[in-house]
Design a protein around this motif. Structure first.
Motif, short mmCIF file in Angstrom:
data_model
loop_
_atom_site.label_atom_id
_atom_site.label_comp_id
_atom_site.label_asym_id
_atom_site.label_seq_id
_atom_site.Cartn_x
_atom_site.Cartn_y
_atom_site.Cartn_z
N TYR A 1 63.92 30.04 63.20
CA TYR A 1 62.51 30.30 63.40
C TYR A 1 61.76 29.85 62.15
O TYR A 1 62.34 29.73 61.07
N ARG A 2 60.45 29.65 62.32
CA ARG A 2 59.61 29.42 61.15
C ARG A 2 58.30 30.16 61.32
O ARG A 2 57.86 30.43 62.44
N GLN A 3 57.72 30.49 60.20
CA GLN A 3 56.46 31.23 60.23
C GLN A 3 55.57 30.81 59.08
O GLN A 3 56.03 30.66 57.94
N VAL A 4 54.31 30.65 59.41
CA VAL A 4 53.27 30.37 58.44
C VAL A 4 52.38 31.60 58.38
O VAL A 4 52.09 32.20 59.42
N PRO A 5 51.96 32.00 57.19
CA PRO A 5 51.10 33.19 57.10
C PRO A 5 49.90 33.09 58.03
O PRO A 5 49.22 32.06 58.08
N GLY A 6 49.66 34.16 58.78
CA GLY A 6 48.52 34.19 59.68
C GLY A 6 48.81 33.63 61.06
O GLY A 6 47.95 33.66 61.94
N LYS A 7 50.01 33.10 61.24
CA LYS A 7 50.38 32.54 62.55
C LYS A 7 51.61 33.26 63.10
O LYS A 7 52.37 33.89 62.35
N GLU A 8 51.81 33.14 64.40
CA GLU A 8 52.98 33.74 65.02
C GLU A 8 54.25 32.99 64.63
O GLU A 8 54.23 31.78 64.38
N ARG A 9 55.33 33.74 64.61
CA ARG A 9 56.62 33.12 64.34
C ARG A 9 56.98 32.19 65.49
O ARG A 9 56.77 32.52 66.66
N GLU A 10 57.52 31.04 65.15
CA GLU A 10 57.82 30.01 66.14
C GLU A 10 59.32 29.75 66.19
O GLU A 10 59.95 29.56 65.14
N LEU A 11 59.87 29.74 67.39
CA LEU A 11 61.26 29.35 67.57
C LEU A 11 61.36 27.84 67.40
O LEU A 11 60.72 27.10 68.15
N VAL A 12 62.14 27.40 66.46
CA VAL A 12 62.29 25.97 66.17
C VAL A 12 63.47 25.38 66.94
O VAL A 12 63.34 24.32 67.56
N ALA A 13 64.60 26.06 66.89
CA ALA A 13 65.79 25.55 67.55
C ALA A 13 66.74 26.70 67.85
O ALA A 13 66.77 27.70 67.13
N ARG A 14 67.51 26.53 68.92
CA ARG A 14 68.49 27.54 69.32
C ARG A 14 69.74 26.84 69.80
O ARG A 14 69.67 25.83 70.50
N ILE A 15 70.86 27.38 69.43
CA ILE A 15 72.13 26.91 69.97
C ILE A 15 72.82 28.10 70.59
O ILE A 15 73.04 29.12 69.97
N ARG A 16 73.11 27.95 71.88
CA ARG A 16 73.66 29.06 72.66
C ARG A 16 75.02 28.66 73.22
O ARG A 16 75.17 27.53 73.70
N SER A 17 75.98 29.55 73.10
CA SER A 17 77.32 29.27 73.61
C SER A 17 77.67 30.27 74.69
O SER A 17 77.47 31.47 74.50
N SER A 18 78.16 29.75 75.80
CA SER A 18 78.63 30.60 76.89
C SER A 18 79.96 30.03 77.34
O SER A 18 80.00 29.05 78.10
N GLY A 19 81.04 30.63 76.85
CA GLY A 19 82.35 30.05 77.10
C GLY A 19 82.41 28.70 76.42
O GLY A 19 82.14 28.58 75.23
N SER A 20 82.75 27.68 77.18
CA SER A 20 82.85 26.33 76.62
C SER A 20 81.54 25.56 76.74
O SER A 20 81.44 24.42 76.30
N ILE A 21 80.54 26.21 77.32
CA ILE A 21 79.26 25.53 77.52
C ILE A 21 78.33 25.83 76.34
O ILE A 21 78.12 26.98 75.99
N VAL A 22 77.80 24.77 75.77
CA VAL A 22 76.87 24.89 74.65
C VAL A 22 75.53 24.31 75.08
O VAL A 22 75.47 23.19 75.60
N SER A 23 74.48 25.06 74.88
CA SER A 23 73.15 24.55 75.20
C SER A 23 72.28 24.63 73.95
O SER A 23 72.41 25.56 73.15
#
Length: 119
Positions: free
Chosen positions: A37-59
């Motif tokens: 995540y990233r955040q700038v003062p006065g602004k909402e926190r922003e999701l930049v990137a996510r890596i999700r694993s479910s068994g052998s599946i990566v998204s």
């Protein structure tokens, strides 16, 4: 409870690169998702990137603003999460935090590392 420590932030000129790392105090293999995540003062926190694993599946998810420039990766054996940031822009300036999300959807946060991109 896992503790997360980010590193790799700093000051860079526009067009430059930085590689952020997030080191976990314990195993990250059991976490459903690892995020930046990233955040700038006065602004909402922003999701930049996510890596999700479910068994052998990566998204992987990227915010539109960073697609094609940032790459998220995770190394379970080293308990680390990384974010390679290329072609940086002044608007990428923010505090960057990593987060680990467990199967109960609880997030654990690091303290953050500051990234400043000069024009």
């Amino acid at each position: 409870q896992v503790q997360l420590v980010e590193s790799g932030g700093g000051l860079v000129q526009a067009g430059g690169s930085l590689r952020l790392s997030c080191a976990a105090s314990g195993s990250i293999s059991s976490f459903n998702a690892m995020e930046w995540y990233r955040q700038v003062p006065g602004k909402e926190r922003e999701l930049v990137a996510r890596i999700r694993s479910s068994g052998s599946i990566v998204s992987i998810y990227y915010a539109d603003s960073v697609k094609g420039r940032f790459t998220i990766s995770r190394a379970n054996a080293k308990n680390t999460l990384s974010l390679q940031m290329n072609s940086l822009k002044p608007e990428d300036t923010a505090m960057y935090c990593c987060a680990a999300r467990d199967r109960g959807d609880t997030r654990y946060w690091g303290q953050g590392t500051q990234v400043t991109v000069s024009s």
